[in-house]
Design a protein around this motif. Structure first.
Motif, PDB file in Angstrom:
ATOM      1  N   PRO A  22       1.177  -0.920   0.173  1.00 17.86           N
ATOM      2  CA  PRO A  22       0.115  -0.219  -0.036  1.00 17.86           C
ATOM      3  C   PRO A  22       0.814   1.488   0.073  1.00 17.86           C
ATOM      4  CG  PRO A  22      -0.795  -1.828   1.197  1.00 17.86           C
ATOM      5  CD  PRO A  22       0.529  -2.275   0.437  1.00 17.86           C
ATOM      6  N   GLN A  23       2.017   1.437   0.504  1.00 16.68           N
ATOM      7  CA  GLN A  23       2.443   2.540   1.288  1.00 16.68           C
ATOM      8  C   GLN A  23       3.639   2.633  -0.068  1.00 16.68           C
ATOM      9  OE1 GLN A  23       2.464   4.981   3.295  1.00 16.68           O
ATOM     10  NE2 GLN A  23       4.202   5.975   2.523  1.00 16.68           N
ATOM     11  N   LYS A  24       4.083   1.742  -0.670  1.00 16.75           N
ATOM     12  CA  LYS A  24       5.906   2.081  -1.780  1.00 16.75           C
ATOM     13  C   LYS A  24       4.944   1.673  -3.495  1.00 16.75           C
ATOM     14  CE  LYS A  24      10.537   1.179  -2.595  1.00 16.75           C
ATOM     15  NZ  LYS A  24      11.499   0.551  -2.774  1.00 16.75           N
ATOM     16  N   LYS A  25       3.496   0.944  -3.101  1.00 12.73           N
ATOM     17  CA  LYS A  25       2.978   0.694  -4.540  1.00 12.73           C
ATOM     18  C   LYS A  25       3.951  -0.070  -5.684  1.00 12.73           C
ATOM     19  CE  LYS A  25      -0.569   3.474  -3.791  1.00 12.73           C
ATOM     20  NZ  LYS A  25      -1.738   2.412  -3.814  1.00 12.73           N
ATOM     21  N   GLN A  26       4.266  -1.149  -4.339  1.00  9.92           N
ATOM     22  CA  GLN A  26       4.802  -1.568  -5.106  1.00  9.92           C
ATOM     23  C   GLN A  26       4.886  -3.276  -5.277  1.00  9.92           C
ATOM     24  OE1 GLN A  26       8.983  -2.980  -2.774  1.00  9.92           O
ATOM     25  NE2 GLN A  26       9.616  -4.868  -4.139  1.00  9.92           N
ATOM     26  N   VAL A  27       5.076  -3.947  -6.796  1.00  7.52           N
ATOM     27  CA  VAL A  27       4.244  -4.824  -7.078  1.00  7.52           C
ATOM     28  C   VAL A  27       5.253  -6.383  -6.063  1.00  7.52           C
ATOM     29  CG1 VAL A  27       3.411  -6.002  -8.949  1.00  7.52           C
ATOM     30  CG2 VAL A  27       4.148  -4.654  -9.308  1.00  7.52           C
ATOM     31  N   LEU A  28       4.366  -7.069  -5.445  1.00  8.62           N
ATOM     32  CA  LEU A  28       4.993  -8.692  -4.297  1.00  8.62           C
ATOM     33  C   LEU A  28       4.852  -9.386  -4.708  1.00  8.62           C
ATOM     34  CD1 LEU A  28       3.391  -6.881  -1.126  1.00  8.62           C
ATOM     35  CD2 LEU A  28       5.580  -6.320  -2.112  1.00  8.62           C
ATOM     36  N   ARG A  29       3.989  -9.871  -5.439  1.00  5.35           N
ATOM     37  CA  ARG A  29       3.191 -10.315  -6.971  1.00  5.35           C
ATOM     38  C   ARG A  29       2.764 -10.775  -7.992  1.00  5.35           C
ATOM     39  NH1 ARG A  29       0.392 -16.254  -4.323  1.00  5.35           N
ATOM     40  NH2 ARG A  29       0.584 -17.396  -5.917  1.00  5.35           N
ATOM     41  N   PHE A  30       2.878 -11.329  -9.154  1.00  2.00           N
ATOM     42  CA  PHE A  30       2.039 -11.263 -10.470  1.00  2.00           C
ATOM     43  C   PHE A  30       1.586 -12.617 -10.811  1.00  2.00           C
ATOM     44  CE2 PHE A  30       1.344 -11.217 -14.686  1.00  2.00           C
ATOM     45  CZ  PHE A  30      -0.024 -10.205 -15.097  1.00  2.00           C
ATOM     46  N   ARG A  31       0.744 -13.033 -11.327  1.00  7.56           N
ATOM     47  CA  ARG A  31      -0.187 -14.461 -11.927  1.00  7.56           C
ATOM     48  C   ARG A  31      -1.153 -14.333 -12.830  1.00  7.56           C
ATOM     49  NH1 ARG A  31      -2.411 -18.767  -9.131  1.00  7.56           N
ATOM     50  NH2 ARG A  31      -3.051 -17.652  -6.955  1.00  7.56           N
ATOM     51  N   VAL A  32      -0.949 -14.867 -13.940  1.00 12.21           N
ATOM     52  CA  VAL A  32      -1.857 -14.555 -13.992  1.00 12.21           C
ATOM     53  C   VAL A  32      -2.701 -16.176 -14.083  1.00 12.21           C
ATOM     54  CG1 VAL A  32      -2.949 -15.462 -16.907  1.00 12.21           C
ATOM     55  CG2 VAL A  32      -0.109 -14.326 -16.979  1.00 12.21           C
ATOM     56  N   LEU A  33      -3.872 -15.880 -14.249  1.00 12.55           N
ATOM     57  CA  LEU A  33      -4.947 -16.999 -13.665  1.00 12.55           C
ATOM     58  C   LEU A  33      -5.419 -17.431 -14.661  1.00 12.55           C
ATOM     59  CD1 LEU A  33      -6.555 -14.767 -10.992  1.00 12.55           C
ATOM     60  CD2 LEU A  33      -4.797 -16.313 -10.362  1.00 12.55           C
ATOM     61  N   ALA A  34      -5.426 -16.974 -15.898  1.00 13.18           N
ATOM     62  CA  ALA A  34      -6.196 -17.584 -17.192  1.00 13.18           C
ATOM     63  C   ALA A  34      -6.107 -16.849 -18.024  1.00 13.18           C
ATOM     64  CB  ALA A  34      -8.088 -17.574 -16.851  1.00 13.18           C
TER      65      ALA A  34
END
Length: 283
Positions: A98-110
Motif C-alpha cells: 500500500p505505501q510504496k506501491k511495489q509489486v509483490l506478486r503477479f500471476r496469470v490465472l487464465a
C-alpha cells in the motif's frame, strides 16, 4: 537541518514498508488485463548560456521509462518482468504494497481462450500467406499510399542531404582522410534513397497493387511520451501494427483483422475488422 529532515522522512518510509511486509499488509487485485502502457518521459537539464570555461554549459538529456498494466481498467505501475508476463485479455492476480506501491506478486490465472474463425487458420504462416488476396486498388487508396510513402522518403532525403553537405565541407577543407568513410556512408544512404523509388515505380505499374491478408491480434500496447503523440500498437502473429485509437479500442485479443498492404513497397495503409467489416485507413 535539511539533511536531517530528509533522513527522517526516509527512515519513516522504510519503517512503514517494513511493518507492512512484516504484518502481511498488502492490496490484492484480480481482474482481466484490459491494457498495457509504456510511458517515456524525457527531461533536459543544463543551459547553453552558462560559462563553459567554468565547467558549465552542457545539456544533459535523460529518459525514464515506466511500464503500466491495467486490470479491469485500473492502472498499476509495474516492473518490466511483470509487464512482459501480462497479456491483454488474460485474467491475472496482483499483490501490491500500500505505501510504496511495489509489486509483490503477479500471476496469470487464465489465458483468454483463442477464438477460431472459419476464415482464418493459424496452423502455419506459410498456409496463411497462401491465402493472401491480390486485388485492384482505388484512387483514394493509391493517394493514401503515396502520402505514406513520401512522408517516410522525405526523412531519408533530408538525412542524405545533411550527409552530402557535411561531405562537401570536409572535402573542400582539405581533410581528405575523413572523406573516405563519409563517401561510403553517402553511397549507402544514396542506395537507401533510390531503391525505394524504384519499388514505388513498380507499385504504380503493378496490375494488382494491393494485397489483403489476415492477421490475429495477440496483444495491445499504448505508448505515451511527453515529447511525442500517443501511439496505439497491436501485436499480431505477423508482427506489430500501429493503428488509430478507434481501431485499438474496438479490437480485443484473438480478433482477426484484414490488413491492406501495397505490393513491392510493403506499406500497410488500411486495417479492416472482419467482425464489423469496418475499414480504417492508416494515413
Amino acid at each position: 537541518m535539511f539533511a536531517a529532515i530528509f533522513a527522517t522522512v526516509i527512515v519513516v518510509v522504510l519503517r512503514q514498508n517494513y511493518l507492512e511486509l512484516k504484518n502481511g499488509v498488502k492490496h490484492c487485485y484480480t481482474g482481466v488485463v484490459t491494457n498495457k502502457r509504456v510511458n517515456r518521459h524525457t527531461s533536459t537539464t543544463g543551459s547553453h548560456s552558462t560559462n563553459v570555461r567554468a565547467g558549465h554549459g552542457s545539456r544533459r538529456t535523460t529518459t525514464r521509462t515506466t511500464y503500466y498494466v491495467s486490470l479491469d481498467d485500473k492502472e498499476f505501475s509495474v516492473d518490466l518482468s511483470v509487464y512482459n508476463q501480462a497479456i491483454t485479455g488474460d485474467k491475472a492476480y496482483l499483490e501490491i504494497s500500500p505505501q510504496k506501491k511495489q509489486v509483490l506478486r503477479f500471476r496469470v490465472l487464465a489465458a483468454q481462450p483463442q477464438q477460431h474463425s472459419p476464415r482464418y487458420s493459424a496452423s502455419s504462416t506459410v498456409n496463411e500467406r497462401m491465402r493472401d488476396k491480390e486485388c485492384a486498388i482505388s484512387a483514394k487508396e493509391r493517394l493514401i499510399v503515396r502520402r505514406i510513402f513520401f512522408r517516410a522518403w522525405r526523412k531519408k532525403l533530408f538525412f542524405f542531404l545533411a550527409i552530402a553537405l557535411f561531405f562537401i565541407s570536409v572535402f573542400t577543407s582539405g581533410f581528405i582522410l575523413f572523406t573516405v568513410p563519409l563517401a561510403v556512408v553517402l553511397i549507402i544512404n544514396a542506395y537507401k534513397l533510390f531503391v525505394p523509388l524504384l519499388r514505388y515505380r513498380q507499385f504504380l505499374h503493378a496490375a494488382r497493387p494491393k494485397i489483403i491478408s489476415s492477421v490475429r491480434v495477440k496483444d495491445k500496447i499504448t505508448f505515451t511520451s511527453n515529447r511525442s503523440r500517443t501511439r496505439y500498437r497491436l501485436v499480431t502473429d505477423d508482427g506489430t501494427l500501429d493503428v488509430p485509437e478507434a481501431v485499438y479500442q474496438s479490437v480485443t485479443k484473438s480478433d482477426v483483422l484484414s490488413v491492406h498492404r501495397a505490393v513491392c513497397i510493403d506499406i500497410v495503409f488500411g486495417v479492416e475488422q472482419k467482425q464489423s467489416n469496418a475499414l480504417f485507413y492508416l494515413d
